[in-house]
Motif scaffolding. Sequence first.
Motif, PDB file in Angstrom:
ATOM      1  N   SER A   5       4.278   6.947 -12.873  1.00 48.68           N
ATOM      2  CA  SER A   5       2.999   7.238 -12.227  1.00 48.68           C
ATOM      3  C   SER A   5       2.439   5.957 -11.612  1.00 48.68           C
ATOM      4  N   ILE A   6       2.150   6.014 -10.332  1.00 51.78           N
ATOM      5  CA  ILE A   6       1.680   4.839  -9.607  1.00 51.78           C
ATOM      6  C   ILE A   6       0.305   5.114  -9.001  1.00 51.78           C
ATOM      7  N   ASN A   7      -0.629   4.212  -9.233  1.00 51.83           N
ATOM      8  CA  ASN A   7      -1.951   4.320  -8.616  1.00 51.83           C
ATOM      9  C   ASN A   7      -1.996   3.444  -7.372  1.00 51.83           C
ATOM     10  N   PRO A   8      -2.349   4.019  -6.223  1.00 53.99           N
ATOM     11  CA  PRO A   8      -2.439   3.213  -4.995  1.00 53.99           C
ATOM     12  C   PRO A   8      -3.399   2.031  -5.169  1.00 53.99           C
ATOM     13  N   ILE A   9      -3.142   0.957  -4.415  1.00 50.08           N
ATOM     14  CA  ILE A   9      -4.056  -0.199  -4.406  1.00 50.08           C
ATOM     15  C   ILE A   9      -4.995  -0.136  -3.200  1.00 50.08           C
ATOM     16  N   GLY A  10      -4.744   0.820  -2.315  1.00 47.81           N
ATOM     17  CA  GLY A  10      -5.562   0.958  -1.115  1.00 47.81           C
ATOM     18  C   GLY A  10      -4.942   1.985  -0.187  1.00 47.81           C
ATOM     19  N   LEU A  36       0.969   1.119  -1.868  1.00 45.61           N
ATOM     20  CA  LEU A  36       1.410   0.896  -3.257  1.00 45.61           C
ATOM     21  C   LEU A  36       1.407  -0.579  -3.638  1.00 45.61           C
ATOM     22  N   PRO A  48      -1.340   6.236   1.384  1.00 43.82           N
ATOM     23  CA  PRO A  48      -1.612   5.377   0.216  1.00 43.82           C
ATOM     24  C   PRO A  48      -0.738   4.115   0.263  1.00 43.82           C
TER      25      PRO A  48
END
Lengths: 158, 158
Positions: B8-13, B124, B122
């Motif tokens: 699971s990856i949360n975008p940085i922007g 990454l 998104p």
Amino acid sequence: MFHNKPISINPIGYVVTQAKDSEVRDKNIISQIIIFNEFIEALNGLEEFSHLYVLFWLDKISTKDLPLKVHPRGRKELPLVGVFATRSMFRPNPIGLTIVKIIKIENNVLFVRGLDAFNLSPVLDIKPYDFWDKNRDIRVPEWWNSLKTEKTSIVKEK
Amino acid sequence: MFHNKPISINPIGYVVTQAKDSEVRDKNIISQIIIFNEFIEALNGLEEFSHLYVLFWLDKISTKDLPLKVHPRGRKELPLVGVFATRSMFRPNPIGLTIVKIIKIENNVLFVRGLDAFNLSPVLDIKPYDFWDKNRDIRVPEWWNSLKTEKTSIVKEK
């Protein structure tokens, strides 16, 4: 309007290497990338390229309480800079990005040189290395230059 | 033994661009990368680099019933090759990887040239572009050469 939500990624394979800890930074080391059998057809024609980008997940890195600034390579004499201005492993999304040389491909196993990934790291994607990736007039900070020699030969060339 | 599980990856922007559809392949286009405020400190020192890797998620691409072989750029006269031997968007994990030129950085907004990402993609990760990424003697397939001109100037240079 951007709707922020987590992205779920399934690995396409994983890394096998005998190298331990900082040994993975030895640019001469040969690692294997095991691609899952369901994707074997997607490797067709890859042997015609000499180099490959490998995107892998640094699953050993905790992203809890991550500092947003680091001394590059932990060297206190280098300036404290934002992690996005470094190639530090300690970053919000610890995705490794490394260019490797393709040594040979046997079925679903890629033998590559120069992959600085730990054993059993999940591989997210592989992409051929391109002219467009290469032909640039680049400018880097002064501190980056001091890493140049170090980065190209951590361990003496054989 | 590799334990396969989704990551699971949360975008940085995310990306902001006026370009639509294939216009994003125009290497002259200037896009914005909006970095979330929580990471603003991680941008410190990035302005000293000329070029940047941007890793983004091609969220418009469906990975259902994905072909594992494609004609590069959909051109039937080019050989049918595995998606991992191409930079096709249609790949098991549609992660975009593009080198961009940094034009300017204003707080949490990066103005960059040459990002072929759609509006609101998104982001990454971002990483500085390195000597090590550049200095290679590369070999590519014959068919790749025929794309060379096309890739560098989709739309006429201004």
